[in-house]
Design a protein around this motif. Sequence first.
Motif, mmCIF file in Angstrom:
data_model
loop_
_atom_site.group_PDB
_atom_site.id
_atom_site.type_symbol
_atom_site.label_atom_id
_atom_site.label_comp_id
_atom_site.label_asym_id
_atom_site.label_seq_id
_atom_site.Cartn_x
_atom_site.Cartn_y
_atom_site.Cartn_z
ATOM 1 N N SER A 161 -23.278 -28.309 -86.279
ATOM 2 C CA SER A 161 -21.755 -28.732 -85.900
ATOM 3 C C SER A 161 -21.806 -30.225 -85.758
ATOM 4 O O SER A 161 -21.094 -30.931 -86.084
ATOM 5 C CB SER A 161 -21.531 -27.801 -84.660
ATOM 6 N N ASP A 162 -22.814 -30.607 -84.877
ATOM 7 C CA ASP A 162 -23.109 -31.970 -84.701
ATOM 8 C C ASP A 162 -23.399 -33.042 -85.843
ATOM 9 O O ASP A 162 -22.542 -34.029 -85.851
ATOM 10 C CB ASP A 162 -24.057 -32.352 -83.703
ATOM 11 N N PHE A 163 -24.018 -32.374 -86.688
ATOM 12 C CA PHE A 163 -24.020 -32.868 -88.119
ATOM 13 C C PHE A 163 -22.939 -33.346 -88.754
ATOM 14 O O PHE A 163 -22.587 -34.489 -89.307
ATOM 15 C CB PHE A 163 -25.185 -32.369 -88.943
ATOM 16 N N MET A 164 -21.905 -32.245 -88.765
ATOM 17 C CA MET A 164 -20.765 -32.360 -89.605
ATOM 18 C C MET A 164 -19.868 -33.483 -88.701
ATOM 19 O O MET A 164 -19.259 -34.310 -89.404
ATOM 20 C CB MET A 164 -20.013 -31.055 -89.733
ATOM 21 N N TYR A 165 -19.892 -33.359 -87.578
ATOM 22 C CA TYR A 165 -18.919 -34.379 -86.798
ATOM 23 C C TYR A 165 -19.507 -35.652 -86.860
ATOM 24 O O TYR A 165 -18.587 -36.696 -87.120
ATOM 25 C CB TYR A 165 -19.089 -33.973 -85.309
ATOM 26 N N ASP A 166 -20.862 -35.788 -86.890
ATOM 27 C CA ASP A 166 -21.534 -37.329 -87.238
ATOM 28 C C ASP A 166 -21.053 -37.903 -88.795
ATOM 29 O O ASP A 166 -20.675 -38.941 -88.975
ATOM 30 C CB ASP A 166 -22.999 -37.452 -87.294
ATOM 31 N N LYS A 167 -21.040 -36.911 -89.840
ATOM 32 C CA LYS A 167 -20.561 -37.270 -91.300
ATOM 33 C C LYS A 167 -19.177 -37.659 -91.081
ATOM 34 O O LYS A 167 -18.880 -38.293 -92.005
ATOM 35 C CB LYS A 167 -21.199 -36.082 -92.037
ATOM 36 N N LEU A 168 -18.466 -36.736 -90.379
ATOM 37 C CA LEU A 168 -16.951 -37.290 -90.482
ATOM 38 C C LEU A 168 -16.766 -38.615 -89.938
ATOM 39 O O LEU A 168 -15.942 -39.512 -90.538
ATOM 40 C CB LEU A 168 -16.245 -36.230 -89.711
ATOM 41 N N ARG A 169 -17.609 -38.872 -88.726
ATOM 42 C CA ARG A 169 -17.308 -40.375 -88.338
ATOM 43 C C ARG A 169 -17.806 -41.433 -89.152
ATOM 44 O O ARG A 169 -17.310 -42.635 -89.359
ATOM 45 C CB ARG A 169 -18.034 -40.362 -87.067
ATOM 46 N N GLU A 170 -18.834 -40.944 -90.123
ATOM 47 C CA GLU A 170 -19.625 -42.148 -90.850
ATOM 48 C C GLU A 170 -18.825 -42.462 -92.051
ATOM 49 O O GLU A 170 -18.957 -43.264 -92.874
ATOM 50 C CB GLU A 170 -20.902 -41.722 -91.240
ATOM 51 N N ASN A 171 -17.857 -41.262 -92.525
ATOM 52 C CA ASN A 171 -17.158 -41.372 -93.841
ATOM 53 C C ASN A 171 -15.540 -41.208 -93.346
ATOM 54 O O ASN A 171 -15.228 -40.090 -94.062
ATOM 55 C CB ASN A 171 -17.616 -40.269 -94.546
ATOM 56 N N PRO A 172 -14.974 -42.096 -92.922
ATOM 57 C CA PRO A 172 -13.499 -41.982 -92.538
ATOM 58 C C PRO A 172 -12.750 -42.205 -93.806
ATOM 59 O O PRO A 172 -11.557 -41.481 -93.869
ATOM 60 C CB PRO A 172 -13.233 -42.928 -91.582
ATOM 61 N N ALA A 173 -13.084 -42.475 -95.088
ATOM 62 C CA ALA A 173 -12.464 -42.535 -96.419
ATOM 63 C C ALA A 173 -12.237 -41.077 -96.888
ATOM 64 O O ALA A 173 -11.682 -41.080 -97.879
ATOM 65 C CB ALA A 173 -13.049 -43.581 -97.324
ATOM 66 N N GLY A 174 -12.947 -40.049 -96.341
ATOM 67 C CA GLY A 174 -12.784 -38.891 -97.109
ATOM 68 C C GLY A 174 -11.345 -38.236 -97.048
ATOM 69 O O GLY A 174 -10.657 -38.949 -95.921
ATOM 70 N N SER A 175 -11.257 -37.375 -97.902
ATOM 71 C CA SER A 175 -9.668 -36.946 -98.097
ATOM 72 C C SER A 175 -9.407 -36.146 -96.822
ATOM 73 O O SER A 175 -10.445 -35.618 -95.969
ATOM 74 C CB SER A 175 -9.594 -36.007 -99.482
ATOM 75 N N PRO A 176 -8.195 -36.089 -96.456
ATOM 76 C CA PRO A 176 -8.037 -35.570 -95.026
ATOM 77 C C PRO A 176 -8.213 -34.038 -95.214
ATOM 78 O O PRO A 176 -8.540 -33.542 -94.061
ATOM 79 C CB PRO A 176 -6.320 -35.934 -95.006
ATOM 80 N N GLN A 177 -7.890 -33.544 -96.215
ATOM 81 C CA GLN A 177 -8.035 -32.192 -96.538
ATOM 82 C C GLN A 177 -9.465 -31.743 -96.271
ATOM 83 O O GLN A 177 -9.960 -30.629 -95.539
ATOM 84 C CB GLN A 177 -7.434 -31.489 -97.769
ATOM 85 N N LEU A 178 -10.451 -32.464 -96.948
ATOM 86 C CA LEU A 178 -11.925 -31.820 -96.654
ATOM 87 C C LEU A 178 -12.478 -32.373 -95.299
ATOM 88 O O LEU A 178 -13.089 -31.584 -94.792
ATOM 89 C CB LEU A 178 -12.576 -33.139 -97.731
ATOM 90 N N ALA A 179 -11.749 -33.391 -94.561
ATOM 91 C CA ALA A 179 -12.272 -33.609 -93.470
ATOM 92 C C ALA A 179 -11.722 -32.682 -92.285
ATOM 93 O O ALA A 179 -12.486 -32.211 -91.508
ATOM 94 C CB ALA A 179 -11.736 -35.003 -92.942
ATOM 95 N N SER A 180 -10.500 -32.029 -92.737
ATOM 96 C CA SER A 180 -9.967 -30.970 -92.005
ATOM 97 C C SER A 180 -10.746 -29.743 -92.100
ATOM 98 O O SER A 180 -11.013 -29.127 -90.973
ATOM 99 C CB SER A 180 -8.462 -30.794 -92.368
ATOM 100 N N ASP A 181 -11.073 -29.648 -93.266
ATOM 101 C CA ASP A 181 -12.118 -28.156 -93.403
ATOM 102 C C ASP A 181 -13.562 -28.366 -92.815
ATOM 103 O O ASP A 181 -13.956 -27.345 -92.386
ATOM 104 C CB ASP A 181 -12.189 -27.931 -94.973
ATOM 105 N N LEU A 182 -14.060 -29.417 -93.122
ATOM 106 C CA LEU A 182 -15.192 -29.797 -92.122
ATOM 107 C C LEU A 182 -15.001 -29.684 -90.831
ATOM 108 O O LEU A 182 -15.823 -28.784 -89.901
ATOM 109 C CB LEU A 182 -15.958 -31.092 -92.596
ATOM 110 N N ARG A 183 -14.085 -30.121 -90.325
ATOM 111 C CA ARG A 183 -13.832 -30.028 -88.826
ATOM 112 C C ARG A 183 -13.586 -28.607 -88.281
ATOM 113 O O ARG A 183 -14.224 -28.217 -87.342
ATOM 114 C CB ARG A 183 -12.768 -30.987 -88.235
ATOM 115 N N ASP A 184 -12.948 -27.866 -89.275
ATOM 116 C CA ASP A 184 -12.495 -26.325 -88.969
ATOM 117 C C ASP A 184 -14.075 -25.617 -88.848
ATOM 118 O O ASP A 184 -14.042 -24.866 -87.920
ATOM 119 C CB ASP A 184 -11.709 -26.055 -89.773
#
Length: 191
Positions: free
Chosen positions: A128-151
């Motif tokens: 869970s922490d790893f996914m949150y970190d990767k989301l922070r490191e990659n803000p250019a990711g598509s909103p849908q992919l970011a939302s799915d990872l956050r979910d």
Amino acid sequence: MTNPPYGTAPGGQWPPAGSPFTSPAAGPVSSQKQSRGPVIVSLIVAVLAIAVAIGAWFRTAHSDVTTQSTTAPQQFTTQQTSDANKALCDSYHKMFRSVNGAGGQTSDDPVLQQVYAINIRLATHVASDFMYDKLRENPAGSPQLASDLRDLANAYNEVLMAQLADAPKTELDPLYSNIDSADAKLVEACK
């Protein structure tokens, strides 16, 4: 005086027979052998708890991941979005292998079963922490992919909290379904 006040006379036996200082070679202190299993499990749980506490102390809050989505959207090039999506999917696959590796361990030994259960919970927390970190490191990711990872990260946290609270199966099953649903979305997005 017939006996010296402290200990035995010179050349006498030390420690005296039957004293609490008698070594096992001189005679058994207790005829019952203690199991080391609970002690080992307790030590492992303590070490893992300390590791999680230290990690939580030094880790940044997850709130900055959610605030990024509420602030004005940044403009990214197609290449930046593509690179970020690849990085997010690569991190998802790495996380998936780790969680499955921890969850795939089995044993008939009750002590190892407890150790594996703790390992699975720790892997879930780290994932869970790893996914949150990767989301922070990659803000250019598509909103849908970011939302799915956050979910998926949120679903892992919900399951972990329920497991730590020793929730019944009826409460855990819907949470496991949330993980399966979020995971299926990511499998499709990261083909």
